[in-house]
Design a protein around this motif. Structure first.
Motif, PDB file in Angstrom:
ATOM      1  N   TRP A   1       6.132  26.444  35.625  1.00 31.26           N
ATOM      2  CA  TRP A   1       5.488  26.739  34.349  1.00 31.26           C
ATOM      3  C   TRP A   1       5.865  28.144  33.887  1.00 31.26           C
ATOM      4  O   TRP A   1       6.225  28.350  32.722  1.00 31.26           O
ATOM      5  N   LEU A   2       5.799  29.122  34.803  1.00 28.49           N
ATOM      6  CA  LEU A   2       6.172  30.497  34.459  1.00 28.49           C
ATOM      7  C   LEU A   2       7.661  30.614  34.142  1.00 28.49           C
ATOM      8  O   LEU A   2       8.057  31.331  33.215  1.00 28.49           O
ATOM      9  N   ALA A   3       8.501  29.918  34.893  1.00 27.76           N
ATOM     10  CA  ALA A   3       9.949  29.967  34.652  1.00 27.76           C
ATOM     11  C   ALA A   3      10.276  29.442  33.263  1.00 27.76           C
ATOM     12  O   ALA A   3      11.113  30.019  32.555  1.00 27.76           O
ATOM     13  N   LYS A   4       9.616  28.367  32.880  1.00 30.14           N
ATOM     14  CA  LYS A   4       9.851  27.814  31.539  1.00 30.14           C
ATOM     15  C   LYS A   4       9.452  28.839  30.482  1.00 30.14           C
ATOM     16  O   LYS A   4      10.179  29.073  29.513  1.00 30.14           O
ATOM     17  N   TYR A   5       8.322  29.468  30.673  1.00 35.49           N
ATOM     18  CA  TYR A   5       7.827  30.472  29.729  1.00 35.49           C
ATOM     19  C   TYR A   5       8.763  31.676  29.642  1.00 35.49           C
ATOM     20  O   TYR A   5       9.027  32.205  28.574  1.00 35.49           O
TER      21      TYR A   5
END
Length: 197
Positions: A82-86
């Motif tokens: 989720w953080l990587a996508k963001y």
């Protein structure tokens, strides 16, 4: 779904229940002692009598709640994705077949590298005596970059045998254990007692 015994013989305080209507939108299926649909694990503390409920979730607001217990590797990796996508960081998921674990690799200067340094030595876990894994697959995701997730998907078993930094004899023994587990049609020699790899 794999049949299981609840309460668990080794921990009579742990039971499994269906999610409440309030929990249902946040609960996801996953793997805990076998594949599961959306379930909630309930722990009844024998000392204080308190009951706590835990479930797998893809929602960061649930995963980051400090009043929840039981953050498994899968939840940690969901949060990293989720953080990587963001943040626009390229990740892929590594999944050892027939073993209950998962971790991510990050694209770093032209190569995929384990994000968790403990996973570099993952092959050494074969010495723990809890069963083998049969293969490690790196699986591309929508945040892996490239034209499709398939471009980042590959068998990385040999890479993880080499990353562990074992002696030639250790690597040979690990490879032999993996090959024996692949040949065991019963799955009894794997950690999850399955044979997928």
């Amino acid at each position: 779904e794999v049949a299981d015994v609840y309460p668990a013989p080794e921990d009579q305080c742990l039971t499994e229940e269906q999610p409440t209507e309030e929990e249902r939108p946040f609960v996801r299926s996953g793997w805990f002692r076998g594949p599961r649909g959306p379930v909630v694990l309930v722990y009844h503390c024998p000392d204080c009598g308190a009951r706590s409920r835990w479930f797998r979730s893809l929602h960061p607001e649930v995963i980051l709640n400090p009043h929840r217990w039981g953050r498994l590797c899968g939840e940690q990796e969901d949060l990293k994705q989720w953080l990587a996508k963001y943040l626009g960081i390229r990740l892929r998921v590594c999944c050892p077949l027939d073993w209950d674990h998962v971790w991510t690799e990050v694209w770093d200067q032209g190569t995929w590298q384990p994000l968790d340094p403990n996973c570099i030595n993952f092959a050494r876990r074969l010495h723990e005596g809890i069963g083998s894994w049969t293969r490690v697959l790196a699986i591309g995701t929508p945040v892996s970059g490239g034209a499709s997730p398939a471009e980042a998907t590959e068998d990385v078993t040999e890479a993880y045998l080499q990353r562990a930094g074992g002696s030639a004899d250790e690597i040979s023994a690990w490879r032999g254990q993996i090959l024996a587990a692949r040949a065991d049609a019963s799955g009894a020699s794997t950690q999850k007692r399955t044979l997928c790899g």
